[in-house]
Design a protein around this motif. Structure first.
Motif, PDB file in Angstrom:
ATOM      1  N   ARG A  54      68.384  12.316 -13.313  1.00 15.39           N
ATOM      2  CA  ARG A  54      68.643  12.047 -14.731  1.00 15.39           C
ATOM      3  C   ARG A  54      68.823  10.560 -15.005  1.00 15.39           C
ATOM      4  NH1 ARG A  54      73.368  14.237 -12.713  1.00 15.39           N
ATOM      5  NH2 ARG A  54      75.210  12.869 -12.770  1.00 15.39           N
ATOM      6  N   ASP A  55      69.159   9.784 -13.961  1.00 18.98           N
ATOM      7  CA  ASP A  55      69.377   8.348 -14.132  1.00 18.98           C
ATOM      8  C   ASP A  55      68.173   7.513 -13.725  1.00 18.98           C
ATOM      9  OD1 ASP A  55      72.004   8.851 -14.949  1.00 18.98           O
ATOM     10  OD2 ASP A  55      72.744   8.805 -12.882  1.00 18.98           O
ATOM     11  N   PHE A  56      67.160   8.140 -13.162  1.00 19.11           N
ATOM     12  CA  PHE A  56      66.001   7.397 -12.670  1.00 19.11           C
ATOM     13  C   PHE A  56      65.224   6.818 -13.857  1.00 19.11           C
ATOM     14  CE2 PHE A  56      62.361   6.328 -10.145  1.00 19.11           C
ATOM     15  CZ  PHE A  56      62.833   6.261  -8.840  1.00 19.11           C
ATOM     16  N   TYR A  57      64.856   5.569 -13.747  1.00 19.78           N
ATOM     17  CA  TYR A  57      64.179   4.909 -14.863  1.00 19.78           C
ATOM     18  C   TYR A  57      62.853   5.588 -15.181  1.00 19.78           C
ATOM     19  CZ  TYR A  57      60.647   2.620 -11.906  1.00 19.78           C
ATOM     20  OH  TYR A  57      59.581   2.370 -11.062  1.00 19.78           O
ATOM     21  N   ARG A  58      62.439   5.472 -16.428  1.00 14.68           N
ATOM     22  CA  ARG A  58      61.131   5.995 -16.837  1.00 14.68           C
ATOM     23  C   ARG A  58      60.416   4.950 -17.675  1.00 14.68           C
ATOM     24  NH1 ARG A  58      59.569   9.825 -21.768  1.00 14.68           N
ATOM     25  NH2 ARG A  58      57.326   9.575 -21.544  1.00 14.68           N
TER      26      ARG A  58
ATOM     27  N   CYS B 212      59.211  -0.917 -11.265  1.00 15.32           N
ATOM     28  CA  CYS B 212      58.258  -1.183 -12.333  1.00 15.32           C
ATOM     29  C   CYS B 212      57.939  -2.670 -12.376  1.00 15.32           C
ATOM     30  CB  CYS B 212      58.834  -0.730 -13.670  1.00 15.32           C
ATOM     31  SG  CYS B 212      57.713  -1.000 -15.071  1.00 15.32           S
ATOM     32  N   VAL B 213      56.676  -3.001 -12.577  1.00 13.60           N
ATOM     33  CA  VAL B 213      56.268  -4.406 -12.625  1.00 13.60           C
ATOM     34  C   VAL B 213      56.883  -5.127 -13.819  1.00 13.60           C
ATOM     35  CG1 VAL B 213      54.182  -4.050 -14.004  1.00 13.60           C
ATOM     36  CG2 VAL B 213      54.260  -5.931 -12.341  1.00 13.60           C
ATOM     37  N   SER B 214      57.266  -4.401 -14.845  1.00 15.88           N
ATOM     38  CA  SER B 214      57.856  -5.028 -16.027  1.00 15.88           C
ATOM     39  C   SER B 214      59.348  -5.323 -15.855  1.00 15.88           C
ATOM     40  CB  SER B 214      57.647  -4.145 -17.261  1.00 15.88           C
ATOM     41  OG  SER B 214      58.268  -2.889 -17.092  1.00 15.88           O
ATOM     42  N   ASN B 215      59.878  -5.035 -14.679  1.00 16.91           N
ATOM     43  CA  ASN B 215      61.290  -5.275 -14.421  1.00 16.91           C
ATOM     44  C   ASN B 215      61.589  -6.769 -14.374  1.00 16.91           C
ATOM     45  OD1 ASN B 215      63.858  -4.091 -13.881  1.00 16.91           O
ATOM     46  ND2 ASN B 215      63.692  -4.738 -11.743  1.00 16.91           N
ATOM     47  N   GLU B 216      62.519  -7.204 -15.200  1.00 16.40           N
ATOM     48  CA  GLU B 216      62.982  -8.588 -15.147  1.00 16.40           C
ATOM     49  C   GLU B 216      63.854  -8.782 -13.916  1.00 16.40           C
ATOM     50  OE1 GLU B 216      62.169 -10.949 -17.241  1.00 16.40           O
ATOM     51  OE2 GLU B 216      61.456  -9.938 -19.067  1.00 16.40           O
ATOM     52  N   VAL B 217      64.044 -10.047 -13.497  1.00 17.40           N
ATOM     53  CA  VAL B 217      64.971 -10.330 -12.412  1.00 17.40           C
ATOM     54  C   VAL B 217      66.350  -9.794 -12.805  1.00 17.40           C
ATOM     55  CG1 VAL B 217      66.146 -12.145 -11.116  1.00 17.40           C
ATOM     56  CG2 VAL B 217      63.711 -12.354 -11.625  1.00 17.40           C
ATOM     57  N   GLY B 218      66.926  -8.951 -11.942  1.00 19.17           N
ATOM     58  CA  GLY B 218      68.203  -8.328 -12.250  1.00 19.17           C
ATOM     59  C   GLY B 218      68.097  -7.105 -13.125  1.00 19.17           C
ATOM     60  N   GLY B 219      66.878  -6.664 -13.427  1.00 16.64           N
ATOM     61  CA  GLY B 219      66.678  -5.541 -14.336  1.00 16.64           C
ATOM     62  C   GLY B 219      66.944  -4.185 -13.708  1.00 16.64           C
TER      63      GLY B 219
ATOM     64  N   TYR C 168      53.887  -1.866  -7.046  1.00 17.40           N
ATOM     65  CA  TYR C 168      54.489  -1.605  -8.350  1.00 17.40           C
ATOM     66  C   TYR C 168      53.879  -0.331  -8.948  1.00 17.40           C
ATOM     67  CZ  TYR C 168      56.690  -6.239  -8.426  1.00 17.40           C
ATOM     68  OH  TYR C 168      57.470  -7.340  -8.154  1.00 17.40           O
ATOM     69  N   GLY C 169      54.661   0.332  -9.798  1.00 20.35           N
ATOM     70  CA  GLY C 169      54.245   1.623 -10.328  1.00 20.35           C
ATOM     71  C   GLY C 169      52.950   1.610 -11.105  1.00 20.35           C
ATOM     72  N   TYR C 170      52.637   0.493 -11.767  1.00 25.66           N
ATOM     73  CA  TYR C 170      51.443   0.480 -12.621  1.00 25.66           C
ATOM     74  C   TYR C 170      50.153   0.549 -11.821  1.00 25.66           C
ATOM     75  CZ  TYR C 170      50.063  -4.435 -11.793  1.00 25.66           C
ATOM     76  OH  TYR C 170      49.620  -5.621 -11.244  1.00 25.66           O
ATOM     77  N   VAL C 171      50.214   0.312 -10.494  1.00 27.44           N
ATOM     78  CA  VAL C 171      49.016   0.437  -9.663  1.00 27.44           C
ATOM     79  C   VAL C 171      49.179   1.531  -8.603  1.00 27.44           C
ATOM     80  CG1 VAL C 171      48.306  -1.956  -9.985  1.00 27.44           C
ATOM     81  CG2 VAL C 171      49.803  -1.373  -8.056  1.00 27.44           C
ATOM     82  N   SER C 172      50.184   2.401  -8.762  1.00 30.50           N
ATOM     83  CA  SER C 172      50.396   3.360  -7.678  1.00 30.50           C
ATOM     84  C   SER C 172      51.015   4.687  -8.087  1.00 30.50           C
ATOM     85  CB  SER C 172      51.316   2.736  -6.616  1.00 30.50           C
ATOM     86  OG  SER C 172      52.629   2.555  -7.126  1.00 30.50           O
ATOM     87  N   ALA C 173      51.847   4.706  -9.129  1.00 27.10           N
ATOM     88  CA  ALA C 173      52.747   5.840  -9.343  1.00 27.10           C
ATOM     89  C   ALA C 173      52.315   6.735 -10.495  1.00 27.10           C
ATOM     90  CB  ALA C 173      54.168   5.339  -9.561  1.00 27.10           C
ATOM     91  N   THR C 174      51.054   7.074 -10.581  1.00 28.38           N
ATOM     92  CA  THR C 174      50.553   7.890 -11.690  1.00 28.38           C
ATOM     93  C   THR C 174      51.278   9.225 -11.777  1.00 28.38           C
ATOM     94  OG1 THR C 174      48.380   6.906 -11.385  1.00 28.38           O
ATOM     95  CG2 THR C 174      48.484   8.890 -12.717  1.00 28.38           C
ATOM     96  N   LYS C 175      51.834   9.505 -12.940  1.00 29.77           N
ATOM     97  CA  LYS C 175      52.478  10.793 -13.194  1.00 29.77           C
ATOM     98  C   LYS C 175      51.445  11.771 -13.758  1.00 29.77           C
ATOM     99  CE  LYS C 175      56.687   8.323 -14.519  1.00 29.77           C
ATOM    100  NZ  LYS C 175      57.589   7.995 -15.642  1.00 29.77           N
ATOM    101  N   TRP C 176      51.760  13.056 -13.628  1.00 31.04           N
ATOM    102  CA  TRP C 176      50.889  14.118 -14.148  1.00 31.04           C
ATOM    103  C   TRP C 176      49.434  13.888 -13.710  1.00 31.04           C
ATOM    104  CZ3 TRP C 176      53.347  10.788 -17.838  1.00 31.04           C
ATOM    105  CH2 TRP C 176      54.665  11.153 -18.133  1.00 31.04           C
ATOM    106  N   VAL C 177      49.246  13.471 -12.456  1.00 34.14           N
ATOM    107  CA  VAL C 177      47.927  13.081 -11.973  1.00 34.14           C
ATOM    108  C   VAL C 177      47.005  14.295 -11.890  1.00 34.14           C
ATOM    109  CG1 VAL C 177      48.627  13.272  -9.539  1.00 34.14           C
ATOM    110  CG2 VAL C 177      46.677  11.813 -10.178  1.00 34.14           C
ATOM    111  N   VAL C 178      45.773  14.147 -12.367  1.00 32.61           N
ATOM    112  CA  VAL C 178      44.811  15.249 -12.355  1.00 32.61           C
ATOM    113  C   VAL C 178      43.460  14.843 -11.779  1.00 32.61           C
ATOM    114  CG1 VAL C 178      45.869  16.458 -14.314  1.00 32.61           C
ATOM    115  CG2 VAL C 178      44.093  14.732 -14.734  1.00 32.61           C
ATOM    116  N   ASP C 179      43.228  13.540 -11.587  1.00 28.83           N
ATOM    117  CA  ASP C 179      41.890  13.108 -11.176  1.00 28.83           C
ATOM    118  C   ASP C 179      41.988  11.828 -10.353  1.00 28.83           C
ATOM    119  OD1 ASP C 179      38.765  13.542 -12.091  1.00 28.83           O
ATOM    120  OD2 ASP C 179      39.218  11.419 -11.788  1.00 28.83           O
TER     121      ASP C 179
END
Length: 561
Positions: free
Chosen positions: A278-282, A330-337, A416-427
């Motif tokens: 429930r606390d994991f970032y999205r 996440c690649v959009s994470n700021e330093v300390g984010g 980073y997630g934007y090049v690896s962590a696809t959710k609901w992957v179908v293809d």
């Protein structure tokens, strides 16, 4: 109605607002049966995301965090219901055909957004068409309700009339009529009260009926809100949630290593080693969380392969499963984010599935696609080098939460997630970086995104007030898939001091650290830096997240009294 003169501005806006609300509410209800991707609100929102410049998206993520999609949906609704709909109401009062034309433009925008989505079909246009039809009927109905009794004037003015009645006179007549009186066929007031005589050569006007408009608008609002709420409830959420609960997770063929006794330092305020679901970032591009039925889900592997593969959910669960502790960032994470979290994942090794398909020489990219059309480009060599890159089905001992990719998502340590962590992957299309682009690459982000070594201070928080004396400074550091070897802390730009490191099960998770500090009165600046297992110390050079991840030392200021 032939004139706006007897209809106040608020009434015109209300007609359009209610008609627009009914259109969107009914569209949402129909989309519950046709599929969430056919919702015009979601489609317009997704198109807005696609067309928004990268700096604006970055600002939205930084400012609103995980609420950025809620803010965007609210913005779309404000524009539609707060600007466009009142304009349509004004046009409809002038001439109903003008209002219908405005709704047609409204429909065209929605249809364009819906039908240009990936894998859109002709039936996906149904919610927009039905919704606009309902809105058009509502608009005409409200206009008719707002029209009270007709004010009919003779074809020519009486002998003592020197000019046509003024607008003020017409408005006066309209106000008088709206007070509740009605005229009989002879034009006499039924309640015996005289009304101002208004004459306009060759024109038929109506009085404005406030009461009938407000009661009609109330009924329309009920339909709009009820349709939207019912559509949300019926949108597949309950069915998918029920299917998720029924999933029986198989035992892993390769269990994760037991967590070392010292993996969690149990310091108050320090991020726990395992992040609760429930606390994991999205962070993703889905305005509405895709509701994917595992019974109809399939994963297709094709492209530069010898044997295209298509797996069902049950077939995936029947393969040997691997359990692994992996930190995602996440690649959009700021330093300390805060866009970083650690979980225990269960899934099938991506390498095993790809070997079934047979990778062809020269393939260097996996172009994955989610159920909502998002694409992601993952380097082949990273997936095939032996690390625990998974098609994950479970997170922290339970089937994936729907918001985190149920039924299946990708988890690849070190990227980073934007090049690896696809959710609901179908293809998965096996291809090359010089032949295909994923979603974020043309928007200014790097095609490949190896995670940069980072560290964060969790305790104390920036701006905290502390008591003088012995204090604890603690936090987390990460360098997936290399591992963290050292963490150093300094106060007021003094000497760097080695922090104590918690134990870790492997190189793919973050690592807790802590250090004692004899705090003295005054304002102090605290900084942290980490060194990975390859001997690389994170740079002090500050850089924003684009195009491949933020850099710099996390720095906080505290006050000691």
């Amino acid at each position: 109605m032939q004139s706006n003169s007897v209809v106040p501005a608020w009434a015109r806006a209300l007609m359009g607002l209610v008609a627009g609300g009914v259109a969107l509410g009914i569209a949402q209800l129909v989309a519950a049966f046709a599929g969430a991707k056919s919702s015009p609100v979601v489609a317009v929102g997704d198109a807005t995301i696609d067309l928004t410049p990268a700096p604006v998206k970055d600002f939205a993520i930084r400012t609103f965090g995980e609420n950025d999609k809620t803010v965007l949906i609210a913005g779309v609704l404000i524009v539609v219901l707060g600007v466009i709909a009142p304009l349509i109401g004004t046009l409809a009062v002038r001439r109903l055909a003008y209002g219908f034309a405005g709704l047609a433009v409204f429909a065209a925008i929605g249809l364009a957004a819906v039908l240009t989505r990936p894998e859109a079909g002709i039936l996906d246009a149904l919610p927009t068409l039905v919704g606009v039809a309902a809105g058009a009927w509502t608009l005409g109905w409200l206009v008719r309700r707002a029209a009270g009794e007709p004010l009919t004037f003779p074809a020519s003015p009486p002998a003592n009339a020197t000019q046509p009645p003024s607008t003020a006179a017409i408005e006066s007549a309209g106000v008088a009529e709206s007070a509740g009186a009605r005229r009989d066929g002879s034009g006499e007031a039924r309640d015996g009260v005289e009304r101002p005589a208004v004459m306009l050569a060759g024109a038929d006007l109506w009085t404005f009926d406030r009461r009938r408009l407000l009661t009609g608008a109330a009924g329309g609002a009920v339909v709009a809100i009820g349709g939207a709420m019912l559509g949300q409830a019926l949108g597949g959420r309950r069915a998918v949630d029920a299917a998720r609960v029924r999933v029986a997770l198989p035992r892993p063929a390769t269990p994760a290593k037991p967590l070392p006794a010292g993996a969690d330092l149990h310091i108050r305020g320090l991020s726990p080693f395992i992040t609760n679901n429930r606390d994991f970032y999205r962070v993703d591009t889905a305005l509405v969380v895709p509701q994917v039925d595992p019974n109809s889900w399939t994963l297709r592997i094709h492209g530069m392969v010898d044997r295209p593969v298509e797996l069902t959910y049950q077939e995936l669960l029947g393969m040997p499963l691997t359990e692994a502790d992996v930190t995602l960032t996440c690649v959009s994470n700021e330093v300390g984010g805060e866009y970083v979290g650690n979980a225990r994942w269960l899934g099938v090794r991506m390498a095993e599935v790809l070997r079934r398909a047979g990778l062809r020489s020269g393939a260097d990219m996996l172009l994955s696609t989610s159920a909502d059309g998002f694409t992601c480009g993952t380097p082949v060599d990273v997936v095939m080098d032996g690390r625990d890159a998974l098609f994950a089905i479970a997170m922290n001992g339970e089937a994936l939460p729907v918001a985190h990719g149920f039924p299946v998502r990708q988890v690849v340590p070190g990227l980073y997630g934007y090049v690896s962590a696809t959710k609901w992957v179908v293809d998965i299309k096996v291809t090359r970086f010089d032949q295909d682009e994923a979603y974020w690459t043309p928007r200014g982000w790097a095609a490949k995104g190896p995670i940069k070594t980072q560290s964060r201070i969790d305790v104390p928080k920036s701006g905290d007030s502390l008591k003088a004396g012995r204090a604890t400074i603690a936090g987390v550091a990460w360098a997936q898939h290399t591992g963290v070897d050292a963490v150093e802390v300094r106060v007021d730009r003094g000497q760097w001091r080695q922090a104590r490191l918690a134990e870790v099960p492997g190189p793919d998770t973050w690592r807790q650290w802590s250090i004692d500090w004899d705090a003295t009165a005054g304002e102090h600046t605290i900084q942290v830096r980490a060194t990975d297992a390859a001997g690389r110390t994170q740079t002090d050079q500050e850089a924003p997240p684009p195009p491949d991840g933020a850099t710099g030392w996390h720095t906080i200021t505290v006050k000691v009294t």
